[in-house]
Design an enzyme around this catalytic site. Structure first.
Site, PDB file in Angstrom:
ATOM      1  N   GLU A  84     -80.515  40.971  -6.719  1.00  0.00           N
ATOM      2  CA  GLU A  84     -80.377  42.036  -5.729  1.00  0.00           C
ATOM      3  C   GLU A  84     -81.763  42.516  -5.278  1.00  0.00           C
ATOM      4  O   GLU A  84     -82.603  42.847  -6.110  1.00  0.00           O
ATOM      5  CB  GLU A  84     -79.619  43.184  -6.396  1.00  0.00           C
ATOM      6  N   GLU A 138     -69.847  50.985 -11.768  1.00  0.00           N
ATOM      7  CA  GLU A 138     -70.040  50.476 -10.403  1.00  0.00           C
ATOM      8  C   GLU A 138     -71.482  50.021 -10.330  1.00  0.00           C
ATOM      9  O   GLU A 138     -72.397  50.828 -10.214  1.00  0.00           O
ATOM     10  CB  GLU A 138     -69.785  51.589  -9.379  1.00  0.00           C
ATOM     11  N   CYS A 197     -75.155  49.043  -2.453  1.00  0.00           N
ATOM     12  CA  CYS A 197     -74.726  48.072  -3.467  1.00  0.00           C
ATOM     13  C   CYS A 197     -73.885  46.960  -2.854  1.00  0.00           C
ATOM     14  O   CYS A 197     -73.937  45.821  -3.291  1.00  0.00           O
ATOM     15  CB  CYS A 197     -73.954  48.768  -4.572  1.00  0.00           C
ATOM     16  N   LYS A 210     -75.021  64.052 -13.746  1.00  0.00           N
ATOM     17  CA  LYS A 210     -76.462  63.807 -13.958  1.00  0.00           C
ATOM     18  C   LYS A 210     -76.966  63.233 -12.647  1.00  0.00           C
ATOM     19  O   LYS A 210     -76.718  62.083 -12.304  1.00  0.00           O
ATOM     20  CB  LYS A 210     -76.655  62.812 -15.111  1.00  0.00           C
TER      21      LYS A 210
END
Ligand code: NAD
Length: 481
Positions: A383, A249, A283, A174
């Protein structure tokens, strides 16, 4: 470039049951094409095709060394089309062309690395005495569902796809709705090397629609998700409903601890790559620097120098490796990041440099350095996923570790010092899946990567990742006499 792109299901290019989505160039904000959006029925068709191929044994029963060769060939195919792919990636994602080329090379490397290991996924024999022969083997799960984020659409897909195929799984990808175009190269690569139709399916769709349908599909046997924490929770919940394993993740708020004996001149390079590569949309970005108070002022000065040295503008105009940075992926992501900087300033942070959107069309944000941050501030805990570095001082080693470990995340961490004992102690104390000593992003496709805490679970990259894609079977044989 073509105006409309389709999904790839069971070896055919098809429109999407959920219509289309516009794809914009982050450097200008202009829509340059549209991509088919998959519906739940499209997802079902893709999973059904992947399941059929899995059950046929076409991939599973192949001699691993031959399967590995096909996987390696897929990487070579990507490299052969590097220029085309990189240009498309820059167009959809915003990164400089040279960064896009690095991403294509990085994607190809996964196919080389994992393809090369297909025949090394060995079982073992288990001694049970003279009356038995017992052995284990590792079988593919079956259909691997892979849900991909927009920041490294090629590398993130390559990482999971190459390991899944190497171990004999079939795959439904996806792709991310903001950067869906380049993922079709994986379908083209699968066709090029002659994988059976239905082995690799690539479809774009909205997360809440196609993504959720895929994560919750009863025909899926294993899920790999790379993205945000809230989506990770939704996917883990869906996986639990079907009792299938998943690898998560997720994000990070990773910190470098810079000791008083660190080489700060060399550390400028870590700032450059650690927080400004891909405009900080990484990330494992070095989004916090925790520096000994005796070197604080010097570090802030050097960080500002690095930030100001970068020329920011359209990725397509930045073909050469160098001191430059492209657009963020979208105006929305840019505004979110600059909003977090403003909120931090209102709480007492000092903007040393940057912090503002560029005065031109496109999703550009100045490379930013923030000082006067305390560990309790939102900017130190959440973040940003943008080119924003937060600097925090510390007094002693214990305090440095405490600050580094004070977020919910635990993806990576770094220690910068000339004292090996100190580095080793810190590496043991940091709650993170990977620790860099004296070089941010040290390591490679060979080194296992994944999170502690809310950064997720399971490991990608390295040998460890292969075990995500196989299940162990034990065969116990009673011998006669
Ligand atoms: P996101 O979670 O919004 O989306 C990621 C993917 O999940 C997209 O393909 C999206 O369509 C899909 N999705 C969204 N909702 C879904 C649902 N309910 N069910 C199934 N699928 C759904 O994340 P993003 O904004 O695309 O990516 C940014 C985040 O990803 C950051 O937090 C970043 O740290 C993280 N990230 C982590 C890694 C890593 O390896 N740890 C790598 C890249 C990005």
């Amino acid at each position: 470039m073509q105006d409309i792109w389709q999904n790839y299901i069971d070896g055919a290019w098809v429109d999407g049951g959920a219509g289309r989505i516009d794809v914009s160039d982050p450097a200008t904000g202009e829509v340059f094409c549209a991509h088919a959006l998959a519906s739940a029925a499209d997802v079902d068709a893709a999973v059904t095709a992947a399941r059929r191929v899995h059950l046929s044994g076409a991939l599973r029963d192949m001699r691993p060394i031959a399967r590995g060769r096909l996987v390696q060939d897929m990487g070579r195919f990507l490299l052969a089309h590097k220029d085309e792919i990189a240009a498309e990636l820059t167009r959809e994602q915003g990164k400089p062309l040279w960064e896009a080329e690095i991403e294509v090379e990085g994607a190809a490397l996964y196919f080389e690395y994992y393809g090369n290991q297909a025949s090394t996924v060995e079982g073992r024999s288990v001694p049970l005495g003279a009356g038995y022969f017992d052995f284990t083997e590792h079988e593919p799960f079956g259909v691997s569902a892979q849900i991909i984020p927009w920041n490294y659409p090629l590398e993130m897909t390559a990482r999971s796809l190459s390991a899944a195929l190497t171990t004999g799984n079939t795959v439904v990808i996806k792709s991310p709705e903001m950067t869906p175009i380049t993922n079709r190269w994986f379908a083209l690569a699968a066709e090029h090397v002659g994988l059976p139709k239905g082995t690799v399916n690539v479809l774009c769709g909205m997360g809440h629609e196609a993504g959720a349908a895929l994560a919750g599909h009863a025909g899926v046997n294993q899920i790999v998700f790379t993205g945000s924490v809230p989506t990770g929770v939704a996917i883990a919940t869906a996986a639990a409903q079907n009792v299938v394993p998943c690898v998560l993740e997720l994000g990070g708020k990773s910190a470098a601890i810079v000791h008083d004996d660190a080489d700060l001149e060399a550390f400028e390079n870590d700032i450059r790559w650690g927080i400004y590569f891909n405009a900080g949309q990484v990330c494992s970005a070095m989004s916090r620097v925790i520096v000994h108070e005796s070197r604080h002022d010097e570090l802030v000065e050097r960080a500002a120098k690095v930030a100001k040295s970068l020329s920011v503008g359209p990725g397509a105009d930045r073909p050469e490796f160098g001191a430059n940075m492209g657009a963020m992926v979208s105006q929305g992501q840019r505004d979110r990041a600059s909003g977090m900087v403003q909120a931090a300033e209102a709480k007492g942070a000092r903007i040393v440099t940057g912090g503002r959107p560029l005065n031109r069309p496109g999703a550009f944000l100045e490379p930013t350095v923030l000082d006067g941050i305390t560990p309790d501030m939102a900017i130190a805990r959440n973040e940003v996923f943008g080119p924003v570095l937060s600097v925090l001082p510390f007094r002693d080693d214990a305090e440095a570790i405490e600050i580094a470990n004070s977020t919910e995340y635990g993806l990576v961490g770094g220690v910068f010092t000339s004292d090996l004992d100190r580095a080793t102690q810190a590496a043991r104390q940091l709650r993170a899946g990977q620790v860099f000593v004296n070089e941010w992003y040290a390591g490679g496709v060979e080194t296992p990567f994944g999170g502690y805490g809310k950064s997720g679970y399971g490991r990608e990259k390295g040998r460890e990742a292969l075990w995500n894609y196989v299940q162990t079977k034990n065969v116990a044989i009673r011998l006669k006499g």
